[in-house]
Design a protein around this motif. Structure first.
Motif, mmCIF file in Angstrom:
data_model
loop_
_atom_site.group_PDB
_atom_site.id
_atom_site.type_symbol
_atom_site.label_atom_id
_atom_site.label_comp_id
_atom_site.label_asym_id
_atom_site.label_seq_id
_atom_site.Cartn_x
_atom_site.Cartn_y
_atom_site.Cartn_z
ATOM 1 N N UNK A 188 0.849 -1.182 0.000
ATOM 2 C CA UNK A 188 0.000 0.000 0.000
ATOM 3 C C UNK A 188 0.890 1.238 0.000
ATOM 4 N N UNK A 189 0.574 2.168 -0.885
ATOM 5 C CA UNK A 189 1.450 3.318 -1.101
ATOM 6 C C UNK A 189 0.707 4.625 -0.866
ATOM 7 N N UNK A 190 1.368 5.576 -0.190
ATOM 8 C CA UNK A 190 0.832 6.912 0.037
ATOM 9 C C UNK A 190 1.965 7.929 -0.067
ATOM 10 N N UNK A 191 1.585 9.161 -0.348
ATOM 11 C CA UNK A 191 2.542 10.267 -0.361
ATOM 12 C C UNK A 191 2.377 11.028 0.944
ATOM 13 N N UNK A 192 3.471 11.197 1.666
ATOM 14 C CA UNK A 192 3.412 11.905 2.940
ATOM 15 C C UNK A 192 3.948 13.305 2.739
ATOM 16 N N UNK A 239 -4.019 8.458 6.124
ATOM 17 C CA UNK A 239 -2.583 8.592 5.889
ATOM 18 C C UNK A 239 -1.804 7.657 6.806
ATOM 19 N N UNK A 240 -2.219 7.558 8.082
ATOM 20 C CA UNK A 240 -1.593 6.642 9.026
ATOM 21 C C UNK A 240 -2.483 5.413 9.214
ATOM 22 N N UNK A 241 -1.899 4.367 9.743
ATOM 23 C CA UNK A 241 -2.586 3.070 9.776
ATOM 24 C C UNK A 241 -3.410 2.854 11.033
#
Length: 717
Positions: free
Chosen positions: A494-498, A534-536
């Motif tokens: 799983x990919x996100x931009x922080x 954004x966070x799990x």
């Protein structure tokens, strides 16, 4: 009213040329584009007309003065050079917005207070009474822009952002702002298509912003006509007669335009979105004029109109997971374009233009627009057989010898051997594997060992020195390497931009899969979600802090402020706390906390969950006492439900003092913050002993980034 005045219209990045043309069409003179706005001149009538008719502007500002303001004192003095009695009654109301960039005054809230004080003091000194603050609908709203120590003070004629047309009360996740939707339609040449009688279809309409804006454009409806509040209506120089004339004209144009409205349809698979869309259509006064219908994308049928515009704002997220969903969705979207809309024009707005390549259509043009901080592309299609593209099956990713991808793969293998062995030995099931160890690959990679191995990848925002193309290429290499090295299928990554977060952005919802996975941490079990936020739901850098809380909690009453998903509370409860209280503003996270309690068989009245503004709760519960308190506030928070903003650097002394007042004799307060430049004001804590325990709370897998958080143990002397 004929005197020429300067104005400034703000807008989202990428819209400036469109806004400049729009202002010229409204009669503005001396129009000049700048970054995120357009300067123009005209009579006050032009300012009013822009507030009423601009589909693209965010705010219309009337500059009053500009002066150097390198210090708070010079800012105060400069504001006082303006004769505020000409704009505001002494007993009136005001609000101040201040933005600062590249200036010595870096704290916008503090700067706004100085501006407010200057105005209030001037009027109180002259009239003996003072105006009050009203942040919702003040008599005047003052806008101050500080750039390189130069202050520009303006009246905000719009009062609140002009994208708020007044029709949208029902919404869905991540809706388009109305002025961005209007820009998409203008770029797609919708006004010309509508004049020719062409139809508009939105295949993923959500709460129907694009169809409603399309109807307002086609029917010549002023976007501000339904708004109940503007920033000039209680301004002392307001010309009510001129404004009434503009409203009469707009009402007449609306009546005429509605008779010429072409067919407009919006479809969405989500019944809740369609319900919201219908409510919004009704509030816009377009009840029977726009069709909003629940329909799967694959159920698209050919429309009767030979010409028209088909639009879509498909999800693009900032993550890949499950990996196959988004490419498949875009492929299906392209299939429906070709099947149901031959001869039409198409427009797709996406933050992931790479996905546009799988649609099977060749884009003839492309425009860059910004959805908030996200750079997006508007892809334009002529839907003809000649523009159809046969896509080749993608090749499996290969790590070529000597490439930068091989360098990244080798580092990842080394980290996996080192941290993987350590995690197994310590029975740690969620850990940071990689943390920007190579500057070329600016990622954080976390491993979660649940029923399967899951990998949560976050890309830190690339520095300006790295070209976007190079950063994108390295990211694609990394996303190809990670599943190979960690031996997982792509759908388990799983990919996100922080990005740098503002307010509560890190807690905002990104998706709504509702899919949770169970992970162990010491004696505890927690539910994590890889897609929706954004966070799990589990801050891994606080693993050792939570363990410490569990060890300290035996026989004590435990309080968890800004409790998030309640993980610290679970540790305290399993560590022997006799009772717990978890306070958070978010119903979502308190429900998540309850699920964590139930997963750990923690039931009963002794585990209290409280939905409240922590700052208010502290003041209303001063009689309570606790033996152990965990205080982990956000760096900055502003919510509609909060009575005030929270800035941890500015407010930590008062926040800690109010919290420490709830300690029973011998009690312990653990305070933590992830503000990297945080400085504890120890001199403010008379009667308290403050011990920096940061080094004791940084886990081994976060030692590469010792500034990930700061942690303090606070007790009474």
């Amino acid at each position: 009213m004929t005197a020429t005045r300067p104005f400034f219209a703000t807008c989202p990045k990428g819209i400036e040329p469109l806004l400049a043309d729009e202002l010229r069409s409204l009669g503005a003179e001396m129009v000049k584009e700048t970054r995120a706005g357009v300067a123009f001149e005209g009579a006050l009538t032009i300012g009013y007309r822009a507030c009423l008719w601009s589909r693209l502007a965010s705010r219309i500002l009337l500059p009053l003065a500009s002066f150097p303001a390198p210090t708070p004192e010079e800012l105060y003095a400069g504001v006082q050079t303006i004769a505020w009695k000409e704009h505001l009654a002494a007993e009136g109301t005001l609000a101040v917005d201040l933005t600062t960039s590249q200036s010595a005054i870096t704290h916008s809230h503090y700067g706004a207070l100085k501006v407010k004080d200057a105005i209030v003091d001037q009027l109180r000194d002259e009239f003996g009474v003072r105006p009050s603050v009203d942040t919702a609908q003040p008599d005047i709203r003052v806008n101050v822009y500080l750039l390189r120590d130069q202050a520009t003070v303006s009246l905000d004629l719009s009062g609140e952002s002009l994208h708020r047309r007044g029709y949208r009360t029902q919404t869905v996740q991540a809706p388009l702002k109305e002025n961005l939707a209007a820009a998409i339609l203008l770029r797609a040449n919708w006004p010309a298509i509508a004049k020719q009688g062409g139809m508009l279809v939105d295949l993923m309409c959500g709460s129907d912003t694009l169809p409603i804006e399309a109807a307002m454009i086609a029917a010549d409806i002023a976007p501000g006509l339904a708004r109940e509040y503007f920033g000039f209506t209680r301004w002392k120089q307001h010309d009510a007669a001129v404004w009434a004339g503009l409203l009469d004209e707009a009402h007449q144009r609306r009546e005429t335009g509605l008779t010429q409205l072409p067919p407009i349809h919006g479809y969405d698979h989500d019944p809740l979105a369609i319900r919201a869309a219908r409510d919004n259509i009704k509030r816009a006064g377009l009840g029977n004029l726009i069709v909003a219908q629940q329909r799967e994308l694959s159920d698209c049928t050919p429309e009767q109109s030979p010409t028209g515009l088909v639009v879509a704002n498909p999800p693009y997220g900032e993550r890949l997971g499950p990996g196959s969903e988004l490419p498949a969705l875009y492929t299906e979207l392209g299939t429906q374009f070709k099947k149901c809309f031959p001869g039409w024009r198409g427009a797709v707005f996406t933050g992931n233009p790479e996905l546009g390549k799988v649609m099977g259509l060749r884009a003839g043009r492309m425009h860059t627009l910004y959805n908030g901080a996200i750079e997006c592309k508007l892809l334009h299609f002529e839907i003809t057989p000649e523009n159809a593209v046969v896509e080749r099956a993608p090749k499996p990713f290969e790590i070529r010898p000597g490439s930068s991808a091989e360098m990244f793969a080798n580092r990842l293998r080394k980290d996996l051997q080192h941290f993987g062995r350590w995690a197994r030995r310590q029975e740690i099931f969620a850990y940071r594997l990689y943390d920007a160890d190579l500057h070329e690959y600016n990622l954080a990679i976390d491993v979660y060992e649940s029923d399967k191995r899951y990998v949560h990848v976050q890309e830190y925002e690339a520095p300006d020195t790295i070209s976007p193309d190079k950063a994108r290429q390295r990211l694609q290499h990394a996303l190809g390497v990670i599943p190979l090295v960690l031996e997982i299928p792509r759908e388990q990554m799983f990919f996100k931009v922080r990005k740098r977060q503002k307010g509560g952005a890190q807690y905002e919802k990104l998706d709504q899969t509702g899919e949770f996975h169970e992970v162990r941490e010491g004696p505890c079990r927690f539910l994590v979600n890889f897609t929706d936020y954004l966070d799990t739901g589990l801050f891994l850098d606080h693993r050792d802090t939570r363990t410490m809380l569990g060890q300290l909690a035996g026989g004590k009453r435990f309080l968890n402020l800004f409790g998030y998903t309640g993980t610290a509370t679970v540790h305290a409860a399993l560590g022997g706390a006799v009772a717990t209280t978890t306070v958070d503003m978010s119903y979502t996270y308190l429900d998540w906390a309850q699920r964590n309690f139930e997963l750990n068989k923690l039931a009963g009245n002794k585990h209290e969950r409280v939905q409240a503004d922590v700052l208010v709760w502290l003041k209303e519960n001063r009689q309570r006492r606790y033996g152990l308190i965990f205080l982990d506030p956000p760096t900055f928070s502003r919510s509609k439900r909060m009575e005030d903003t929270l800035d941890v650097q500015r407010d930590h002394a008062a926040l800690i003092a109010d919290t420490a007042a709830l300690l029973e004799p011998g009690g312990v307060l653990i305070f933590s913050t992830n503000l990297r430049r945080f400085k504890m004001e120890r001199e403010a804590f008379a009667g308290l002993h403050v011990e920096d325990i940061t080094r004791k709370t940084i886990p081994k897998d976060f030692e590469r980034d010792p500034k990930i958080h700061q942690c303090f143990r606070i007790t009474r002397k």
